[in-house]
Scaffold this active site. Sequence first.
Site, PDB file in Angstrom:
ATOM      1  N   GLU A 102      46.004  71.351  85.938  1.00  0.00           N
ATOM      2  CA  GLU A 102      46.987  71.375  84.859  1.00  0.00           C
ATOM      3  C   GLU A 102      47.819  72.651  84.971  1.00  0.00           C
ATOM      4  O   GLU A 102      47.377  73.709  84.503  1.00  0.00           O
ATOM      5  CB  GLU A 102      46.289  71.372  83.491  1.00  0.00           C
ATOM      6  CG  GLU A 102      45.416  70.173  83.248  1.00  0.00           C
ATOM      7  CD  GLU A 102      45.040  70.020  81.768  1.00  0.00           C
ATOM      8  OE1 GLU A 102      45.198  68.910  81.248  1.00  0.00           O
ATOM      9  OE2 GLU A 102      44.607  71.002  81.148  1.00  0.00           O
ATOM     10  N   HIS A 140      40.005  75.711  80.460  1.00  0.00           N
ATOM     11  CA  HIS A 140      41.288  75.195  79.978  1.00  0.00           C
ATOM     12  C   HIS A 140      42.211  76.377  79.692  1.00  0.00           C
ATOM     13  O   HIS A 140      41.775  77.417  79.201  1.00  0.00           O
ATOM     14  CB  HIS A 140      41.081  74.353  78.709  1.00  0.00           C
ATOM     15  CG  HIS A 140      42.311  73.595  78.316  1.00  0.00           C
ATOM     16  ND1 HIS A 140      43.370  74.185  77.683  1.00  0.00           N
ATOM     17  CD2 HIS A 140      42.655  72.292  78.500  1.00  0.00           C
ATOM     18  CE1 HIS A 140      44.318  73.274  77.484  1.00  0.00           C
ATOM     19  NE2 HIS A 140      43.906  72.124  77.980  1.00  0.00           N
TER      20      HIS A 140
HETATM   21  P1  PGA Z   1      49.134  67.629  76.875  1.00  0.00           P
HETATM   22  O1  PGA Z   1      47.779  68.428  77.042  1.00  0.00           O
HETATM   23  O2  PGA Z   1      48.935  66.266  77.475  1.00  0.00           O
HETATM   24  O3  PGA Z   1      49.333  67.568  75.381  1.00  0.00           O
HETATM   25  O4  PGA Z   1      50.210  68.397  77.571  1.00  0.00           O
HETATM   26  C1  PGA Z   1      47.103  68.403  78.253  1.00  0.00           C
HETATM   27  C2  PGA Z   1      45.855  69.217  78.172  1.00  0.00           C
HETATM   28  O5  PGA Z   1      45.857  70.298  77.564  1.00  0.00           O
HETATM   29  O6  PGA Z   1      44.843  68.798  78.739  1.00  0.00           O
END
Ligand code: PGA
Length: 251
Positions: free
Chosen positions: A164, A94
């Site tokens: 992401e 992450h």
């Molecule tokens: P968010 O976080 O939806 O608050 O942008 C996504 C994540 O970190 O998986």
Amino acid sequence: MFIFGTNTKMQHTPQISQQFLQEVIEKARDHLNHVQLFYIPPYTSLTGVSEFCQRHNIWLGAQNTHWELEGAFTGEVAAPILKASGASFVMLGHVERRQMFAETDEMINKKVLAASSTGLRVMLCVGESAFEKRAGAGNTAVKRQLELALSGYKHPEQLLILYEPVWSIGSGGEAASPDYVARAMDNIRATLKEKFAREGEGVPILYGGSVNADNCAPYALLSQCAGLGVGRTGWEAESFVKVLRTALAAR
Ligand code: PGA
């Protein structure tokens, strides 16, 4: 089956985790045949919800692991302990771990291999930074992350990718456009196929980053997108189920 869930980061006490999941199951009852739910709470919640997750077929994940399977690493948690606590998968790479805790691709690779040797599935997070995007190097950056994190990894059937982009995450983030996500996912798929040949075709690719009920539908419609991961919007059962319902309705 659409895959949907939340990483609660540093939210949810053991008690809140139980309440949250119970509420989700009640509110989403009509949708449970169409979704594979996952839940990634702090380590401290795992044991308390593991039986509930098993009973309701919710994938239970941890937010991180150490790369050694045991040893003197105060404050760290090893993959076998996560497994014994009820986790069936671990999220790795992450961006908050990469940026705030200086996790390198090499560390992530070692964690991927440790998780895999323990029999945990891996949800690998990848995504380019704003700078890499501006420089036109987004795809190159993501491909590199995949190649490094998955070096020596032999279990594509146990793998999930959570795409992401760094600039899309958190309160200052801006959700990526569905077209952009589709192209990024094509790039991820091509890399997975290079690496795992035919087995690379079956690895689910999810999108995450500022997903909410207003913007989730177009992602859910993308043929490339196997599911969604939500942060902030997923921490209350009400809004979690609202996003789920909206995404499923779009499909
Ligand atoms: P968010 O976080 O939806 O608050 O942008 C996504 C994540 O970190 O998986």
